[in-house]
Design a protein around this motif. Structure first.
Motif, PDB file in Angstrom:
ATOM      1  N   SER A  73      55.631  -1.838  12.507  1.00 43.63           N
ATOM      2  CA  SER A  73      56.719  -1.696  13.482  1.00 43.63           C
ATOM      3  C   SER A  73      57.235  -3.046  13.958  1.00 43.63           C
ATOM      4  O   SER A  73      57.608  -3.213  15.119  1.00 43.63           O
ATOM      5  CB  SER A  73      56.263  -0.849  14.682  1.00 43.63           C
ATOM      6  N   LEU A  74      57.264  -4.019  13.056  1.00 43.08           N
ATOM      7  CA  LEU A  74      57.724  -5.360  13.410  1.00 43.08           C
ATOM      8  C   LEU A  74      59.106  -5.669  12.840  1.00 43.08           C
ATOM      9  O   LEU A  74      59.610  -6.784  13.016  1.00 43.08           O
ATOM     10  CB  LEU A  74      56.718  -6.403  12.895  1.00 43.08           C
ATOM     11  N   ALA A  75      59.739  -4.711  12.161  1.00 41.67           N
ATOM     12  CA  ALA A  75      61.054  -4.962  11.574  1.00 41.67           C
ATOM     13  C   ALA A  75      61.745  -3.633  11.326  1.00 41.67           C
ATOM     14  O   ALA A  75      61.206  -2.556  11.615  1.00 41.67           O
ATOM     15  CB  ALA A  75      60.925  -5.760  10.269  1.00 41.67           C
ATOM     16  N   GLY A  76      62.950  -3.701  10.765  1.00 41.87           N
ATOM     17  CA  GLY A  76      63.680  -2.493  10.418  1.00 41.87           C
ATOM     18  C   GLY A  76      64.059  -1.666  11.624  1.00 41.87           C
ATOM     19  O   GLY A  76      64.365  -2.187  12.699  1.00 41.87           O
ATOM     20  N   LEU A  77      64.030  -0.356  11.467  1.00 40.37           N
ATOM     21  CA  LEU A  77      64.399   0.544  12.556  1.00 40.37           C
ATOM     22  C   LEU A  77      63.535   0.345  13.788  1.00 40.37           C
ATOM     23  O   LEU A  77      63.986   0.548  14.910  1.00 40.37           O
ATOM     24  CB  LEU A  77      64.273   2.006  12.083  1.00 40.37           C
ATOM     25  N   ALA A  78      62.306  -0.053  13.574  1.00 41.76           N
ATOM     26  CA  ALA A  78      61.396  -0.235  14.704  1.00 41.76           C
ATOM     27  C   ALA A  78      61.887  -1.294  15.682  1.00 41.76           C
ATOM     28  O   ALA A  78      61.520  -1.277  16.861  1.00 41.76           O
ATOM     29  CB  ALA A  78      60.002  -0.608  14.198  1.00 41.76           C
ATOM     30  N   THR A  79      62.723  -2.227  15.210  1.00 40.13           N
ATOM     31  CA  THR A  79      63.228  -3.283  16.092  1.00 40.13           C
ATOM     32  C   THR A  79      64.700  -3.102  16.454  1.00 40.13           C
ATOM     33  O   THR A  79      65.166  -3.709  17.423  1.00 40.13           O
ATOM     34  CB  THR A  79      63.055  -4.658  15.428  1.00 40.13           C
ATOM     35  N   THR A  80      65.444  -2.294  15.704  1.00 41.85           N
ATOM     36  CA  THR A  80      66.864  -2.121  16.018  1.00 41.85           C
ATOM     37  C   THR A  80      67.140  -0.924  16.910  1.00 41.85           C
ATOM     38  O   THR A  80      68.154  -0.887  17.607  1.00 41.85           O
ATOM     39  CB  THR A  80      67.686  -1.966  14.724  1.00 41.85           C
ATOM     40  N   VAL A  81      66.253   0.059  16.897  1.00 40.42           N
ATOM     41  CA  VAL A  81      66.446   1.249  17.728  1.00 40.42           C
ATOM     42  C   VAL A  81      65.939   0.967  19.132  1.00 40.42           C
ATOM     43  O   VAL A  81      64.811   0.490  19.315  1.00 40.42           O
ATOM     44  CB  VAL A  81      65.705   2.463  17.130  1.00 40.42           C
ATOM     45  N   ARG A  82      66.745   1.268  20.104  1.00 42.57           N
ATOM     46  CA  ARG A  82      66.370   1.033  21.495  1.00 42.57           C
ATOM     47  C   ARG A  82      65.509   2.174  22.018  1.00 42.57           C
ATOM     48  O   ARG A  82      65.769   3.333  21.751  1.00 42.57           O
ATOM     49  CB  ARG A  82      67.618   0.882  22.365  1.00 42.57           C
ATOM     50  N   ILE A  83      64.498   1.832  22.768  1.00 43.73           N
ATOM     51  CA  ILE A  83      63.546   2.804  23.292  1.00 43.73           C
ATOM     52  C   ILE A  83      63.618   2.765  24.815  1.00 43.73           C
ATOM     53  O   ILE A  83      63.664   1.691  25.414  1.00 43.73           O
ATOM     54  CB  ILE A  83      62.116   2.469  22.834  1.00 43.73           C
ATOM     55  N   PRO A  84      63.585   3.908  25.495  1.00 44.52           N
ATOM     56  CA  PRO A  84      63.510   5.261  24.940  1.00 44.52           C
ATOM     57  C   PRO A  84      64.860   5.755  24.466  1.00 44.52           C
ATOM     58  O   PRO A  84      65.896   5.337  24.976  1.00 44.52           O
ATOM     59  CB  PRO A  84      62.995   6.094  26.113  1.00 44.52           C
ATOM     60  N   LEU A  85      64.839   6.674  23.509  1.00 40.95           N
ATOM     61  CA  LEU A  85      66.065   7.269  22.996  1.00 40.95           C
ATOM     62  C   LEU A  85      66.518   8.388  23.922  1.00 40.95           C
ATOM     63  O   LEU A  85      65.717   9.179  24.394  1.00 40.95           O
ATOM     64  CB  LEU A  85      65.825   7.839  21.595  1.00 40.95           C
ATOM     65  N   SER A  86      67.809   8.451  24.150  1.00 46.50           N
ATOM     66  CA  SER A  86      68.347   9.540  24.951  1.00 46.50           C
ATOM     67  C   SER A  86      68.963  10.616  24.082  1.00 46.50           C
ATOM     68  O   SER A  86      69.322  11.685  24.552  1.00 46.50           O
ATOM     69  CB  SER A  86      69.418   9.005  25.917  1.00 46.50           C
ATOM     70  N   SER A  87      69.108  10.312  22.796  1.00 42.50           N
ATOM     71  CA  SER A  87      69.709  11.265  21.868  1.00 42.50           C
ATOM     72  C   SER A  87      68.634  12.157  21.275  1.00 42.50           C
ATOM     73  O   SER A  87      67.454  11.835  21.315  1.00 42.50           O
ATOM     74  CB  SER A  87      70.429  10.515  20.744  1.00 42.50           C
ATOM     75  N   PRO A  88      69.024  13.310  20.720  1.00 43.15           N
ATOM     76  CA  PRO A  88      68.042  14.188  20.073  1.00 43.15           C
ATOM     77  C   PRO A  88      67.522  13.579  18.791  1.00 43.15           C
ATOM     78  O   PRO A  88      67.910  12.471  18.417  1.00 43.15           O
ATOM     79  CB  PRO A  88      68.848  15.462  19.801  1.00 43.15           C
TER      80      PRO A  88
END
Length: 671
Positions: free
Chosen positions: A654-669
């Motif tokens: 979880s150090l690259a890719g989606l793990a770093t570009t997606v903002r947490i927490p997600l508000s979308s489904p």
């Protein structure tokens, strides 16, 4: 140090006579700070000289092989189907199932050595990928359950979270289920991002007596698929079989010398592709007795796809029949049959659990929306009136009309979005004086989902239409159901990993429901064929995302499922191997970058696509003649090299890719 799976594995390793805990003579072995050991006096666990001698022989043999010297080796790929497929608990085979097994192995050793009652405190250290994503993969929970003498196959999954919270709050751990010790999670579990040299998934357990003296320590590696490697006994320890107690495993499962004759002089000699034990006729009485004591071995030893296909031609057996005969080296026909059907029953029950779930979201701060139940209802609402009925009554019943389900997502608005506000559904809405911009859809039967665009533009709007791909939707529904159960920590089958647990059940379920005229035969054929392909990846590359990214999980599962599909369609061995090659070829380089370190995004949807890809690969192979440009062996070697060269940032850290570009927490489904 054992060899990485990304180096071409040795044909065999000499097994130690028994499992022992590591001897620790200095504080540096634990990887803890000096202050942590300022008051400790190391003590030793006796180890048999025979074990040490055998391990030195194995080490020397490996070094000779690396230099291209020494004796020839039989690089066979045969392991048991029931070691490749095992019943476990979610969400991860390498981060949950493996650590739980490691904890149970450690505490079992303490009991065997008479040390359990002397233990006062315990220290656990997680390394590499286990440290990076262990919290999201329930690694701490798994280890503690294993140390309390539970195993992944039989543990009651619904009690794990409450028991874990109780350990944390009460700061008390029941070691082995009998020895209560003080355990402070904040102080007694250490997280180290640097990986140990042997494998990215390392964990170290150490126990101390009431005086602070070190009683025992061992290092374990969870190498993917729930397999555990023990530092002391090296790859002999559970790399190719899963038994907690090695003595309980049949010799045919734990022996690494298949295809090798071991004369008294100690000279090792390679024999052919299939096992040909010397005849008992003639020879001295002593030699005859020695042969009688030799464990029964699998008769058909293949080391790659080419030799596997050659064996099917030589003996006029299908791949599934060949694997079945290998299982008879330690099981009866009835036991093989029963075990295969039990594996399938757990897979099928997992699908049922997923599509009947009343939970709206998955655990964790992502709050990913569960969709399997909604997708399943959608398929049973007559959304596809022209779809043929299943060939058998569905073993997963439609939801009852009175059942409580999550708020339905509208068919019109797709899988991921809530229904649009009613104010926007009509072109005559008071809020809109002119039908431009956000307007109603044009489909029959009343208002549809929103259409973005202008009616007055030179390029006309595209009217709403429904696509009809029922096979794809059923595959997606089944795969998502399994992986939602897995993400929630439920009971799943490691196939060959938990992160890819939905692909094989989804494809097999589709065969059983819509294609098969003999479900029991096809279940057995599918699982045995898929297992043969999985063995090639296990021995020739890796099934660990921490070593090879997601191509080692979903990519391998797609390849296995494609092979099983072709087998159930009556395809030839060449077609089966071609389907497996297509399944992995187009997954090479697939990264493992789970958002927030959980097996949810993108893992759940990726299983859906993996199942569809498997069927597509199978269809391409069935439409051909078995002749293709890239062989499965070449694709597996390419996978091994790709995994070796891939950055660790994309290997379950979880150090690259989606793990770093997606903002947490997600508000979308769910996405």
């Amino acid at each position: 140090m054992i060899r990485s799976l990304l180096v071409r594995p040795a044909a065999f390793l000499l097994a130690s006579s028994r499992r022992s805990l590591l001897v620790v003579q200095s504080r540096r072995h634990l990887g803890l700070t000096s202050s942590s050991f300022s008051s400790l006096k190391p003590s030793l666990i006796p180890v048999s000289s025979e074990s040490l001698e055998i391990n030195e022989q194995a080490k020397k043999a490996l070094e000779e092989e690396e230099r291209g010297e020494g004796i020839p080796r039989s690089e066979h790929a045969v392991i048991s189907t029931f070691d490749l497929f095992s019943i476990g608990v979610g969400p991860s085979s390498s981060h949950t199932v493996g650590p739980m097994r490691a904890g149970k192995i450690f505490v079992t050793d303490l009991v065997h050595l008479g040390l359990l009652d002397k233990v006062k405190t315990l220290k656990i250290t997680l390394y590499g990928s286990l440290a990076a994503t262990g919290k999201g993969h329930a690694t701490p929970e798994a280890i503690l359950m294993g140390l309390e003498n539970d195993d992944p196959e039989t543990i009651e999954t619904s009690t794990i979270n409450s028991r874990y919270l109780s350990i944390i709050s009460e700061k008390r751990l029941s070691l082995g289920g009998t020895r209560n010790i003080h355990y402070d999670m904040d102080k007694d579990m250490l997280w180290k991002m640097e990986a140990l040299p042997t494998h990215p998934n390392g964990m170290r357990f150490a126990v101390f007596d009431e005086n602070g003296d070190l009683l025992a320590v061992n290092v374990y590696y969870s190498v993917g698929g729930g397999f555990v490697v023990n530092e002391r006994t090296q790859v002999d320890e559970n790399l190719y079989f899963r038994s907690i107690d090695k003595s309980a495993a049949a010799p045919a499962r734990r022996d690494k010398t298949h295809g090798i004759v071991l004369p008294e002089a100690g000279v090792l000699e390679k024999i052919g592709g299939e096992q040909e034990l010397p005849s008992s006729e003639g020879g001295s009485e002593e030699e005859t007795d020695h042969k009688k004591e030799m464990p029964k071995q699998p008769p058909f030893l293949f080391h790659n796809a080419q030799s596997l296909e050659a064996l099917t031609r030589k003996h006029n057996l299908t791949i599934a029949q060949l694997v079945w005969n290998n299982e008879l080296s330690y099981l009866t026909d009835q036991e093989v049959s029963d075990n295969l059907l039990r594996i399938w029953s757990v897979m099928d029950e997992c699908i049922r659990t997923g599509v009947m779930s009343t939970e709206e979201v998955l655990p964790g701060r992502l709050r990913v929306r569960r969709r399997a139940a909604t997708l399943y209802r959608r398929l049973f609402k007559g959304f596809y009136p022209s779809m043929p009925s299943p060939s058998l009554p569905p073993s997963v019943s439609p939801p009852l009309s009175g059942s409580t389900f999550p708020s339905a997502l509208s068919i019109q608005s797709g899988f991921n979005s809530p229904a649009p506000p009613s104010a926007y559904l009509s072109p005559s809405s008071p809020s809109s004086s002119k039908p431009t911009g956000l307007v109603a859809g044009l489909g029959p039967g009343g208002p549809r989902a929103l259409v973005v665009g202008s009616f007055e533009h030179a390029l006309p709007l595209t009217p709403w239409r429904s696509s009809v791909f029922p096979g794809i939707d059923w595959l997606s529904c089944y795969a998502i159901a399994v992986n939602e159960v897995n993400a929630a920590g439920g009971r799943v089958v490691t196939a060959p990993t938990n992160g890819a647990a939905g692909v094989i059940p989804a494809v097999l379920k589709y065969i059983v429901e819509f294609i098969s005229d003999d479900p029991e035969r096809d279940v057995k054929t599918f699982l045995l064929t898929a297992a043969a392909i999985g063995m090639l990846y296990k021995r020739g590359a890796t099934i660990s995302a921490a070593e090879g990214g997601c191509m080692a999980e979903v990519g391998v599962a797609s390849s296995m499922a494609a092979a099983g599909f072709v087998a159930c369609m009556g395809g030839s061995p060449k077609m089966i191997l071609q389907a497996a090659e297509v399944g992995i070829e187009h997954s090479l380089g697939l990264t493992c970058d789970p958002v927030d370190g959980t097996v949810q995004v993108p893992c759940i949807e990726r299983n859906s696509l993996g199942a569809v890809k498997a069927v597509t690969a199978a269809q391409l192979a069935l439409a051909g003649d078995g002749i293709h440009s890239v062989s499965l062996d070449e694709a597996i070697e390419a996978m091994r090299m790709t995994a070796r060269d891939m950055s660790t940032h994309y290997k379950e850290t979880s150090l690259a890719g989606l793990a770093t570009t997606v903002r947490i927490p997600l508000s979308s489904p769910g996405c």
